[in-house]
Structure formats: structure tokens, C-alpha cells
Design an enzyme around this catalytic site. Structure first.
Site, PDB file in Angstrom:
ATOM      1  N   ASP A 156       0.845   9.603  -3.773  1.00 44.50           N
ATOM      2  CA  ASP A 156       0.737  10.098  -2.402  1.00 44.50           C
ATOM      3  C   ASP A 156       1.601  11.307  -2.044  1.00 44.50           C
ATOM      4  O   ASP A 156       1.107  12.296  -1.549  1.00 44.50           O
ATOM      5  CB  ASP A 156       1.059   8.971  -1.412  1.00 44.50           C
ATOM      6  CG  ASP A 156       0.168   7.746  -1.577  1.00 44.50           C
ATOM      7  OD1 ASP A 156      -0.675   7.728  -2.483  1.00 44.50           O
ATOM      8  OD2 ASP A 156       0.325   6.817  -0.778  1.00 44.50           O
ATOM      9  N   GLU A 386       7.691  -2.318  -6.624  1.00 43.82           N
ATOM     10  CA  GLU A 386       6.601  -1.335  -6.586  1.00 43.82           C
ATOM     11  C   GLU A 386       6.888  -0.204  -7.577  1.00 43.82           C
ATOM     12  O   GLU A 386       6.017   0.255  -8.294  1.00 43.82           O
ATOM     13  CB  GLU A 386       6.481  -0.789  -5.155  1.00 43.82           C
ATOM     14  CG  GLU A 386       5.293   0.124  -4.930  1.00 43.82           C
ATOM     15  CD  GLU A 386       5.135   0.526  -3.469  1.00 43.82           C
ATOM     16  OE1 GLU A 386       6.026   0.186  -2.653  1.00 43.82           O
ATOM     17  OE2 GLU A 386       4.122   1.167  -3.136  1.00 43.82           O
TER      18      GLU A 386
HETATM   19  C1  DGY Z   1      -0.581   3.752   1.813  1.00 39.93           C
HETATM   20  O1  DGY Z   1      -1.001   3.159   2.789  1.00 39.93           O
HETATM   21  O2  DGY Z   1       0.569   4.203   1.719  1.00 39.93           O
HETATM   22  C2  DGY Z   1      -1.432   3.890   0.649  1.00 39.93           C
HETATM   23  O3  DGY Z   1      -0.781   4.503  -0.412  1.00 39.93           O
HETATM   24  C3  DGY Z   1      -2.713   4.564   0.957  1.00 39.93           C
HETATM   25  O4  DGY Z   1      -3.521   4.338  -0.134  1.00 39.93           O
END
Ligand code: DGY
Length: 415
Positions: A156, A386
Site C-alpha cells: 500500500d 502482520e
Molecule cells: C487496508 O484496508 O489497509 C487494506 O490494505 C486495503 O486493502
């Protein structure tokens, strides 16, 4: 309790019946590549459940072939942005309007020997999804896969997207309340400016009715992602083998897949950035390279690309030498590196698995062992987090993560 039992328990606890949530709380639905990795984990102790995971994911496929990045199986107000924000009602189930790296074919190939009929049933779906990538995310036939949202890459807030997202207009997004930052430490999550851009891109998708051609034409954010391109190239190769080995897969054309592979092989070389001596993401709107390599660059081996083998190994050594644990997600010597901030430095088990598998396929078994061992040590030291600091092994983000447990099980089964 032995780690194998702990890992199994994480998967069982995150099982919602036919699909697995990435972790309880933070991510309450089915995520695309998380789910494929969950299947890899289930394969270590419950093959039927592994099949179910990928079958449920592919049941959410849109008529145009896309398999969405989130499948909203049930309402859950604890997650934002939910289905009412996405307004992406084109598939059989409520979902987001973008996809994620297509690791499914590669994992299904690993499962295929356990049930050829079950894998045959999925081949047309995988083929349709892969075809969709080429038309929707590479309309100019360059052989590189664009992402239309940082979330699509699965990585992200990677610095690769900083410059390209700067072109996104956030003036119309209005007020909103994030849920993620009330669940875990906000300093390990994307910041507000990044989130504003994520939401503005969702709004643009809604305005364009999630029409891939319109998005490819009009979105300010259209970046050839080295990670997405590598994962698709690997997935295409695995799909081709499954099709060739299946006497029943008559509705999938092996020759067409072979053409797509040739196109991707050619395209992948476009991502070679001589200034960095690595494959890098490329902003297709401006022609600007990402400023450095990232862990996505080391997926070249996973993609079966060996053109710049020694140069990439030198880059990987630099990454690993500057950290304690392989493989940092971002350049540990870059000013934007942050060892605990999501995709701006931390180690992610799934990336490590793909990098390691690629290196083993390229006969770099010492490298496979190094990455396998670092990954298992991180998990055994710090739990099923995570992601992890590559400097001091600190667990970061959410806890009891499905894909972290799955990768421990996969490495454990594959010495
Ligand atoms: C989040 O909600 O942070 C996810 O990575 C989106 O896929």
C-alpha cells in the site's frame, strides 16, 4: 505449544467458514492474495480446506474476469471503506472495485496434484482473470501491469507510489473516519495524506463505474508495478503448465497463454532501470521511475526472469547486509526507509516466500535457505505478526496473521 500447532491454530481461528480473514478485527473480510496464501497454509494440514479457500475467492469473480481484492461476505461496520463506499456491484458478491496480485494460480498449481478435477474446474476462471489483466491493466500491450490504486499492488504505502499519487486530487473527499488507526498503532499505518489519496482514487473508480478502460484512460494514477508484473508472469507460467498437463482443460487455449507469457517476458525488461541496476516500477503517466528498488524487484526470479541475475543478486546482498533480517520491503539505505512502517521497510513473510521460491528455482539454494531461515526465526521470535522490523525483529501491525502463519507452515513443509 509447538510452532506448527500455533500456526495451525491461527488459520483455524481466522477461518470464517469457506474463507479466512487476514486477521480478526483489522481485516474482517476475504482479501484476495491473503486468501491464496491462506490456501498454501491450509495445504499443510487440510487440503480440502485449502481448495475451499481458493474456490470461494474465485466465486467472487466479476463477469469481466476481475477477481476483486476484497470480498465483503457479510456486513461489518468495523472496517472502512466498506461496500457502500466502493459501490462496486458488478460481481456475484459485494466487493471492492480493484484486484490484487494474482498469486492464486501458483498456489493452485501446488495443490493440483491432490485433486486434478478440482484444479481443472478453476482453470477457466484463472484464465479469464489473467486475460482481464492484459486488457484492463495493459491496454497498450506493453507487457507490464499497471496498478490503478496503491491497494491493488498489495504494498500500500510503498514509496514507489508517493510521487504518482501526488497527482491525485483530494479536494472532494469530504470527512471520513478511519477504523484501522483505532485498532492498531497509527504510527505503523499509512498517514492521513496517503489515506486521502486512497479514498479519492476509490471515488474516481465509482465515478467511472469501475470501467477498466475509463480508469486506464482517465486516472491520474496508472503505474507499471514490478511486483504485479512479476506475480502475473509467474502465475501465467503456472497456469500454462496446469493447462498442458490437463487433458480436460479444452476450453483454455495454451497457445494464447504462451503468447501472454512472451509479451510479459518482453515487457518485464522495460522495467529494468539501468540507473539503479534493478527492475523498478514505472509511472506510465509521467515516464518516471521509482527512485530505487523494492522487495518487488526481487520477484524477478519468482517470475522466471534471469536476465540480470548477478546485478540483482548484488542489490539483494546490499539490502540484506544493511539489515539484520532478510528481506526489507524497501531500500534500507534510502532516506525514506522506516523499519516499522508497513511497506516502507519491514519484512513481510509472503514477499519472502515468493523471493525465496524464485531464488531456489534459479538454483540459488543458499539464498533460499537464508530467506527461509530468517523468516521462520522472525516468526518464532516475534509471533504471527502482520510484518516485522528487519533491524530488531520487532512485531508490527496486526497480530495472529493468517498469511504469516501460512508462510511458516509452507516453509516448514519445504526444507
Ligand atoms: C487496508 O484496508 O489497509 C487494506 O490494505 C486495503 O486493502
Amino acid at each position: 505449544m509447538p510452532v506448527v500447532e500455533q500456526a495451525t491454530q491461527v488459520l483455524r481461528a481466522n477461518d470464517r467458514g469457506g474463507y479466512t480473514v487476514p486477521t480478526d478485527g483489522l481485516y474482517p473480510f476475504q482479501w484476495n492474495w491473503d486468501s491464496a496464501f491462506a490456501a498454501l497454509g491450509f495445504a499443510a494440514f487440510d487440503t480440502n480446506r485449502a481448495w475451499q479457500e481458493v474456490e470461494t475467492l474465485l466465486e467472487a469473480q466479476w463477469p469481466n474476469g476481475m477477481v476483486p481484492h476484497i470480498v465483503f461476505h457479510q456486513d461489518d461496520p468495523t472496517y472502512f471503506p466498506g461496500p457502500l463506499v466502493w459501490q462496486a456491484n458488478q460481481g456475484p458478491k459485494p466487493s471492492s472495485g480493484i484486484t490484487q496480485p494474482p498469486v492464486a494460480a501458483t498456489i493452485i498449481r501446488q495443490l493440483a496434484s491432490t485433486d486434478a478435477r478440482r484444479s481443472d474446474g478453476l482453470l477457466p476462471k484463472l484464465d479469464a482473470w489473467h486475460r482481464w489483466f492484459h486488457s484492463a491493466r495493459d491496454p497498450d500491450g506493453l507487457g507490464v501491469m499497471a496498478i490503478t490504486h496503491p491497494w491493488e499492488s498489495g504494498r500500500d504505502n510503498l514509496p514507489d507510489w508517493d510521487q504518482p499519487t501526488a497527482a491525485v486530487d483530494t479536494s472532494m473527499i469530504g470527512d471520513y473516519t478511519r477504523r484501522d488507526t483505532s485498532l492498531i498503532d497509527p504510527s505503523t499505518r499509512p498517514n492521513k495524506e496517503q489515506y486521502d489519496r486512497y479514498l479519492a482514487l476509490v471515488q474516481l473508480g465509482v465515478e467511472l463505474e469501475w470501467d477498466p478502460a475509463a480508469i486506464a484512460r482517465d486516472s491520474p494514477f496508472f503505474v507499471a508495478d514490478v511486483g504485479m508484473t512479476a506475480v502475473l508472469l509467474r502465475a501465467e507460467r503456472d497456469l500454462l503448465v496446469m493447462v498442458q498437463e490437463s487433458p480436460r482443460a479444452t476450453d483454455v487455449d495454451a497457445a494464447v497463454i504462451a503468447q501472454r507469457i512472451a509479451n510479459l517476458e518482453h515487457g518485464f525488461e522495460r522495467l529494468w532501470n539501468p540507473a539503479v541496476a534493478a527492475y523498478c516500477s514505472l509511472d506510465l503517466r509521467t515516464g518516471r521511475w521509482a527512485s530505487t528498488a523494492s522487495s518487488g524487484s526481487f520477484l524477478a526470479w519468482y517470475a522466471g526472469v534471469k536476465t540480470h541475475h548477478q546485478e540483482l543478486l548484488a542489490e539483494l546482498s546490499r539490502y540484506v547486509d544493511a539489515a539484520t533480517f532478510a528481506v526489507p520491503s524497501f531500500d534500507p539505505e534510502h532516506p525514506l526507509f522506516n523499519h516499522v512502517l508497513y511497506w516502507r521497510g519491514p519484512v513481510w513473510a509472503v514477499m519472502n516466500w515468493m523471493i525465496a521460491v524464485g531464488l531456489r528455482d534459479a538454483d540459488e539454494t543458499d539464498w533460499y535457505q537464508r530467506i527461509r531461515s530468517d523468516t521462520m526465526t522472525l516468526i518464532e521470535t516475534s509471533g504471527f505478526a502482520e510484518y516485522f522490523s528487519p533491524i530488531d525483529a520487532q512485531p508490527c501491525g496486526g497480530t495472529t496473521f493468517t498469511w504469516t502463519a501460512a508462510i511458516w507452515l509452507a516453509f516448514n513443509a519445504d526444507p
